[in-house]
Scaffold this active site. Sequence first.
Site, PDB file in Angstrom:
ATOM      1  N   LYS A   1      -1.524 -34.199 -27.553  1.00 42.40           N
ATOM      2  CA  LYS A   1      -1.415 -35.193 -26.470  1.00 42.40           C
ATOM      3  C   LYS A   1      -0.331 -34.709 -25.524  1.00 42.40           C
ATOM      4  O   LYS A   1       0.576 -33.976 -25.933  1.00 42.40           O
ATOM      5  CB  LYS A   1      -1.022 -36.557 -27.041  1.00 42.40           C
TER       6      LYS A   1
ATOM      7  N   ASP B   1      -6.262 -39.664 -19.814  1.00 43.19           N
ATOM      8  CA  ASP B   1      -5.827 -40.848 -20.574  1.00 43.19           C
ATOM      9  C   ASP B   1      -5.303 -41.840 -19.515  1.00 43.19           C
ATOM     10  O   ASP B   1      -5.702 -41.728 -18.337  1.00 43.19           O
ATOM     11  CB  ASP B   1      -4.732 -40.479 -21.598  1.00 43.19           C
TER      12      ASP B   1
HETATM   13  P1  NDP Z   1      -6.659 -46.279 -17.225  1.00 45.42           P
HETATM   14  O1  NDP Z   1      -5.448 -45.723 -16.623  1.00 45.42           O
HETATM   15  O2  NDP Z   1      -7.981 -46.003 -16.631  1.00 45.42           O
HETATM   16  O3  NDP Z   1      -6.536 -47.871 -17.374  1.00 45.42           O
HETATM   17  C1  NDP Z   1      -5.493 -48.462 -18.085  1.00 45.42           C
HETATM   18  C2  NDP Z   1      -5.610 -49.967 -17.970  1.00 45.42           C
HETATM   19  O4  NDP Z   1      -4.664 -50.574 -18.831  1.00 45.42           O
HETATM   20  C3  NDP Z   1      -5.298 -50.473 -16.561  1.00 45.42           C
HETATM   21  O5  NDP Z   1      -6.044 -51.649 -16.345  1.00 45.42           O
HETATM   22  C4  NDP Z   1      -3.811 -50.784 -16.630  1.00 45.42           C
HETATM   23  O6  NDP Z   1      -3.390 -51.772 -15.706  1.00 45.42           O
HETATM   24  C5  NDP Z   1      -3.700 -51.300 -18.057  1.00 45.42           C
HETATM   25  N1  NDP Z   1      -2.359 -51.001 -18.595  1.00 45.42           N
HETATM   26  C6  NDP Z   1      -1.820 -49.791 -18.824  1.00 45.42           C
HETATM   27  N2  NDP Z   1      -0.574 -49.882 -19.297  1.00 45.42           N
HETATM   28  C7  NDP Z   1      -0.326 -51.198 -19.352  1.00 45.42           C
HETATM   29  C8  NDP Z   1       0.785 -51.935 -19.777  1.00 45.42           C
HETATM   30  N3  NDP Z   1       1.916 -51.344 -20.230  1.00 45.42           N
HETATM   31  N4  NDP Z   1       0.682 -53.282 -19.723  1.00 45.42           N
HETATM   32  C9  NDP Z   1      -0.450 -53.886 -19.265  1.00 45.42           C
HETATM   33  N5  NDP Z   1      -1.532 -53.225 -18.853  1.00 45.42           N
HETATM   34  C10 NDP Z   1      -1.480 -51.906 -18.907  1.00 45.42           C
HETATM   35  O7  NDP Z   1      -6.632 -45.800 -18.753  1.00 45.42           O
HETATM   36  P2  NDP Z   1      -7.814 -45.708 -19.818  1.00 45.42           P
HETATM   37  O8  NDP Z   1      -8.773 -46.822 -19.615  1.00 45.42           O
HETATM   38  O9  NDP Z   1      -8.315 -44.326 -19.835  1.00 45.42           O
HETATM   39  O10 NDP Z   1      -7.012 -45.929 -21.179  1.00 45.42           O
HETATM   40  C11 NDP Z   1      -6.845 -47.212 -21.771  1.00 45.42           C
HETATM   41  C12 NDP Z   1      -6.562 -47.034 -23.246  1.00 45.42           C
HETATM   42  O11 NDP Z   1      -7.636 -46.333 -23.877  1.00 45.42           O
HETATM   43  C13 NDP Z   1      -5.303 -46.224 -23.585  1.00 45.42           C
HETATM   44  O12 NDP Z   1      -4.753 -46.724 -24.785  1.00 45.42           O
HETATM   45  C14 NDP Z   1      -5.853 -44.820 -23.840  1.00 45.42           C
HETATM   46  O13 NDP Z   1      -5.002 -44.073 -24.673  1.00 45.42           O
HETATM   47  C15 NDP Z   1      -7.154 -45.177 -24.568  1.00 45.42           C
HETATM   48  N6  NDP Z   1      -8.191 -44.158 -24.592  1.00 45.42           N
HETATM   49  C16 NDP Z   1      -8.655 -43.585 -23.435  1.00 45.42           C
HETATM   50  C17 NDP Z   1      -9.677 -42.652 -23.492  1.00 45.42           C
HETATM   51  C18 NDP Z   1     -10.297 -42.074 -22.264  1.00 45.42           C
HETATM   52  O14 NDP Z   1     -11.268 -41.333 -22.405  1.00 45.42           O
HETATM   53  N7  NDP Z   1      -9.812 -42.366 -21.064  1.00 45.42           N
HETATM   54  C19 NDP Z   1     -10.213 -42.198 -24.786  1.00 45.42           C
HETATM   55  C20 NDP Z   1      -9.708 -42.916 -25.926  1.00 45.42           C
HETATM   56  C21 NDP Z   1      -8.717 -43.829 -25.796  1.00 45.42           C
HETATM   57  P3  NDP Z   1      -2.927 -51.347 -14.218  1.00 45.42           P
HETATM   58  O15 NDP Z   1      -4.184 -51.008 -13.479  1.00 45.42           O
HETATM   59  O16 NDP Z   1      -2.225 -52.532 -13.681  1.00 45.42           O
HETATM   60  O17 NDP Z   1      -2.028 -50.158 -14.408  1.00 45.42           O
HETATM   61  O1  2IT Z   2      -7.225 -40.834 -26.688  1.00 46.32           O
HETATM   62  C1  2IT Z   2      -8.194 -40.077 -26.460  1.00 46.32           C
HETATM   63  O2  2IT Z   2      -9.035 -39.804 -27.329  1.00 46.32           O
HETATM   64  C2  2IT Z   2      -8.345 -39.523 -25.106  1.00 46.32           C
HETATM   65  N1  2IT Z   2      -7.554 -39.848 -24.236  1.00 46.32           N
HETATM   66  C3  2IT Z   2      -9.433 -38.539 -24.810  1.00 46.32           C
HETATM   67  C4  2IT Z   2      -9.082 -37.178 -25.303  1.00 46.32           C
HETATM   68  C5  2IT Z   2     -10.012 -36.071 -24.878  1.00 46.32           C
HETATM   69  O3  2IT Z   2      -9.631 -34.914 -25.142  1.00 46.32           O
HETATM   70  O4  2IT Z   2     -11.062 -36.311 -24.296  1.00 46.32           O
END
Ligand code: NDP
Ligand code: 2IT
Length: 451
Positions: A126, A166
Amino acid sequence: MSVAEDNIKKFENSNCEDNNVFYQAMEEVIYSIAPLLESDDKYSRYAILDRLVVPDRVLKFKVVWMDDNQKVCVNTGYRVQFNNSLGPYKGGLRFHPTVTEGVLKFLGFEQILKNSLTGLPIGGAKGGSDFNPKGKSDFEIMKFCSAFMTELHKYIGPRIDIPAGDIGVGSREIGYLYGEYKKITSSYEGVLTGKPYMFGGSLMRPEATGYGVVYFTNTMLEIESKDSLEGKVCCVSGAGNVALHVIEKLQDIGAMAVTCSDSNGTIYDPRGVDLALLKELKLEKRLSLEGYLLTHPESKFFPAYQYEEDSHAVWDIPCYAAFPCATQNELTEKDAQNLISNGCVSVTEGANMPCTREATDIFLSHNICFGPAKAANAGGVVVSEFEMSQNASMTKWSYEKVDEKLKEIMQQICTRIALTAKDYGVEGNYVDGANIAGFKKVADAMIAEGI
Ligand code: NDP
Ligand code: 2IT
């Protein structure tokens, strides 16, 4: 003292300063795998746990860039290369002001077991930065990404370490990072995943995590003989990549997502979230969710500041299934109690470790179907690996092929962890099942590879 307590005590010293979330993730795994360690002493003879909880290396570097006002800005960049026993280091990059080494160690540690569960040849890593993308111009994002890659490129490669997105890192950022990598190395190779489709990205990578979460949940509900999601009311938190695509797939299969949230607050739309509007607000215009009310005055907005840290509006709304998809520890003990009192049957973690330890324990003790992140949100990294395969063979897979293979792997992960839980006497506990199955595969590879 039990094996688990013994191990917890041993690693307590690593609980320094910003390591709280890392320790939380590690503790859960240590408790889950105790029966495996007790059943075979080879894991302690080879000191697998001691080796697994320490990253192979933590790369930390300075990122200097210039904003639109010609102010010179300094951020810290990281890449935590945790374990490459099963394949090259693989995992996302997070750009958020809360990023620290401890946060990335927690995410990297979880990624090892998640990637192991996929059955694909990928190790765990990460990275990211404390850079805050909020309010930055497109040009500033580009400048930051270029400066970040100036350092990062030294440590990555298509057979070494393949970062992805992420929080705060989507296809726009991956595009800029990739462009800079290519400029520095003159090499057109699959060194990042989540790239835009036009230069090597896989179809369905943006949708993969969210869709995978829904595929996983329906498999879990089927195994547990519960009603499927079709026709059910669901609560989703977050409004980013994962949340949007959970909502999209729920709508696709005839379920109704009535909530979404961001750092400013929660939207409750009892007629079902308007996905087109949500995409416009969050993906295109990058605005606060509050703007949803302008065209949907019948929905409600609950500002985050009106709530105590231990409860969140989104989990106070009655639903059949809950999907926390924003960030770590966003669903607390009190939230878990509220969900259960309101009749919730299933909780699936779309974000990484969104439920606190106490909340998870409550769900498990009330026999709620609980899908842990490292299994349920693996769809993103699964399609990232498909992107690596497509890049290596210079081919493009169809949308249908990616979707079919993604669904198959999500179902396999769910079934395997259900069976593992049964084998170890904790039937229905998908947390223990995921930790044991994920750990065992990496541990056996580490033993086979020698010390
Ligand atoms: P994005 O940046 O696309 O979206 C994050 C969302 O969460 C936004 O709505 C943001 O609000 C909100 N958010 C982030 N931090 C906070 C906080 N401290 N308090 C309140 N709201 C918060 O990220 P992702 O959707 O990609 O990721 C979301 C989660 O999923 C994370 O835990 C990530 O690790 C996990 N994940 C992501 C993957 C991926 O492929 N993208 C794969 C597997 C897991 P705002 O818009 O106001 O910032
Ligand atoms: O938490 C996760 O699994 C991710 N942010 C995606 C990782 C990846 O290599 O696609």
